[in-house]
Scaffold this motif. Structure first.
Motif, PDB file in Angstrom:
ATOM      1  N   TYR A  35       8.346  -0.884  -2.530  1.00  0.00           N
ATOM      2  CA  TYR A  35       8.753  -1.693  -1.777  1.00  0.00           C
ATOM      3  C   TYR A  35       9.247  -2.897  -2.641  1.00  0.00           C
ATOM      4  O   TYR A  35       9.849  -3.891  -2.166  1.00  0.00           O
ATOM      5  N   ASP A  44       4.444  -8.634   3.718  1.00  0.00           N
ATOM      6  CA  ASP A  44       4.564  -7.270   4.544  1.00  0.00           C
ATOM      7  C   ASP A  44       4.180  -6.132   3.565  1.00  0.00           C
ATOM      8  O   ASP A  44       3.372  -5.417   4.239  1.00  0.00           O
ATOM      9  N   TYR A  48       1.173  -4.047   5.315  1.00  0.00           N
ATOM     10  CA  TYR A  48       1.416  -2.790   5.906  1.00  0.00           C
ATOM     11  C   TYR A  48       0.817  -1.746   4.734  1.00  0.00           C
ATOM     12  O   TYR A  48       0.653  -0.507   5.382  1.00  0.00           O
ATOM     13  N   THR A  49       0.896  -1.889   3.585  1.00  0.00           N
ATOM     14  CA  THR A  49       0.597  -0.873   2.857  1.00  0.00           C
ATOM     15  C   THR A  49      -1.214  -0.777   2.723  1.00  0.00           C
ATOM     16  O   THR A  49      -1.779   0.190   2.403  1.00  0.00           O
ATOM     17  N   LEU A  51      -2.617  -1.222   5.564  1.00  0.00           N
ATOM     18  CA  LEU A  51      -3.106  -0.256   6.840  1.00  0.00           C
ATOM     19  C   LEU A  51      -3.053   1.205   6.525  1.00  0.00           C
ATOM     20  O   LEU A  51      -3.381   1.767   7.305  1.00  0.00           O
ATOM     21  N   PHE A 101      10.838   0.249   8.201  1.00  0.00           N
ATOM     22  CA  PHE A 101      10.342   1.009   9.477  1.00  0.00           C
ATOM     23  C   PHE A 101      10.139   2.697   9.166  1.00  0.00           C
ATOM     24  O   PHE A 101       9.128   3.181   9.424  1.00  0.00           O
ATOM     25  N   LEU A 104       7.733   3.727   6.422  1.00  0.00           N
ATOM     26  CA  LEU A 104       6.225   3.334   6.629  1.00  0.00           C
ATOM     27  C   LEU A 104       6.027   4.331   7.661  1.00  0.00           C
ATOM     28  O   LEU A 104       4.651   5.009   7.591  1.00  0.00           O
ATOM     29  N   TRP A 108       2.729   6.805   6.876  1.00  0.00           N
ATOM     30  CA  TRP A 108       1.606   6.977   8.047  1.00  0.00           C
ATOM     31  C   TRP A 108       1.113   8.271   8.329  1.00  0.00           C
ATOM     32  O   TRP A 108       0.122   8.821   8.313  1.00  0.00           O
ATOM     33  N   MET A 378      -5.021  -6.540   3.560  1.00  0.00           N
ATOM     34  CA  MET A 378      -3.993  -6.753   4.524  1.00  0.00           C
ATOM     35  C   MET A 378      -3.518  -8.154   4.612  1.00  0.00           C
ATOM     36  O   MET A 378      -2.516  -8.810   4.891  1.00  0.00           O
TER      37      MET A 378
END
Length: 426
Positions: A35, A44, A48-49, A51, A101, A104, A108, A378
């Motif tokens: 990313y 970001d 997000y990584t 999470l 999006f 990710l 997930w 985060m």
């Protein structure tokens, strides 16, 4: 336990734990590199990584499903196949306009599959090997897990860097890299299908475990000094959990943005290969010293070892030296200290898991360990964008204060982990 076919652990333990290490490091760490190179903001990336650690935090919740339904072998083979498809999906969607999006979403799915693969693979290790074999192969197991990390954060990142240069297109480079990772996972799944034994647990044992599962949480959360112990687990790596998310953007980022502009291939060599070797060496030395002297003697020195090297990043960010010598030296020292300091942390987790439900309690303890990485990570990107890299690394240095306070306050037998005289003479 009934065993339909006997296969040598020398055949399946290495490949099984290699297949644990690669997806974990790709999802939690290499995703940060990808990313960064694709222009995603640090805020970001950090949010997000981080999470993506959540499935490892909550995996104790669904671990009974793996125990009660189907064999461990079917579970990990299924999850490894899912992981292969996940990485293929990441590679196929990287060129899309809404790639962040989409990729990710695949990461997930991969995180849940990887966490489930860990549960099933560890279960296979426990039911397919006798206790003496478990002890004998624990070193081989750990070694190939670390080789998986070197493969992911080293070799695969180096390949991505080579493709960035040859294709002159970061998007295509990472697309082909992730497709290649998917192909590698397919090969490893086939190897595990051919090498792992077909082992089944007796249903009576499963029923007994189902009845006792309600007591797992009760006995864990009523342990003596459990609040202090969990505070230690959550805070011991408060600085490192933020550093690990922003180290890649810092090393890879443009000098005009405060980064060091290291190439992707050089990053793979420094952080993913030499750095992981230093991490291994630190961990080996730390384990030997705790085994010799006990945890009590080394807790504070190891807490300092894990945190003090992080201060070197302040100088890197302030002076922004040219070349690879200074960044490589700092990474090696930091990873060596991290491996050394992490030994105390892992031994404490083993102590925390002591008791009747050792396996389940260890899964709970490692869930809190992952939580301690997730929440600070985060916010790391937002803090970095607010303070700049120099200010961020000062903040990371200050984060050692609660870590050291908890290391000095947490309760445990000071001789825990120390070899007894009768063990030494065996």
């Amino acid at each position: 336990m009934t065993q339909k076919s006997i296969k040598s652990p020398w055949l399946w333990v290495p490949s099984l734990y290699l297949t644990e290490g690669i997806p974990y490091i790709i999802i939690t760490t290499v995703s940060v590199v990808m990313y960064t190179k694709l222009g995603v903001s640090n805020s970001d990336i950090g949010l997000y990584t981080s999470l993506l650690y959540l499935p490892w935090v909550i995996k104790p919740i669904w671990s009974p499903i793996v125990d009660l339904f189907g064999s461990k072998r079917k579970w990990f083979l299924s999850m490894q196949l899912v992981l292969a498809l996940v990485f293929l999906g990441v590679g196929m969607t990287t060129p899309a306009s809404n790639f962040f999006f989409l990729t990710l979403a695949f990461f997930w799915m991969g995180a849940f599959a990887s966490a489930t693969n860990d549960i099933a693979s560890d279960g296979m290790y426990l039911i397919a090997l006798k206790p003496d074999q478990q002890s004998f192969f624990v070193g081989l197991r750990g070694t190939f897990y670390r080789i998986g990390m070197i493969t992911g954060n080293g070799l695969i990142v180096i390949i991505a860097g080579y493709l960035e240069t040859s294709l002159a297109d970061n998007t295509q480079a990472w697309s082909w890299t992730m497709i290649s990772v998917g192909g590698l996972m397919l090969i490893l799944t086939l190897i595990n299908f051919l090498t792992t034994p077909q082992v089944e647990e007796v249903q009576a044992e499963k029923t007994k475990e189902e009845k006792s599962f309600a007591k797992v949480f009760q006995t864990f959360f009523t342990k003596r000094n459990i609040g202090l112990s969990l505070a230690f687990v959550l805070l011991y790596r408060l600085g490192e959990s933020q550093l690990v998310k922003m180290a890649s953007p810092f090393l890879l980022g443009d000098r005009t943005d405060g980064g060091l502009a290291i190439s992707t291939s050089d990053y793979g060599l420094i952080y993913g290969t030499v750095g992981v070797i230093a991490l291994l060496l630190g961990g080996i030395v730390g384990g030997i010293l705790i085994s010799r002297d006990g945890l009590g003697k080394w807790m504070i020195p190891m807490a300092l070892s894990l945190n003090l090297p992080n201060l070197l990043y302040i100088a890197l960010a302030y002076f922004q030296p040219e070349g690879l010598v200074y960044p490589a030296t700092v990474v090696i020292i930091e990873q060596l200290g991290y491996g050394f300091g992490f030994a105390a942390y892992m031994v404490f987790l083993i102590y925390l898991a002591e008791g009747m439900y050792k396996t389940s309690h260890y899964a709970l303890a490692t869930g809190f360990m992952a939580m301690g990485m997730m929440f600070p990570g985060m916010i790391s990107g937002y803090v970095q964008e607010w303070l700049g890299y120099t200010g961020f690394f000062v903040w990371v240095g200050l984060a050692m204060i609660p870590a050291l306070i908890m290391a000095a306050s947490v309760k445990y037998p000071k001789d825990f982990g120390q070899k007894k005289p009768e063990e030494t003479n065996q």
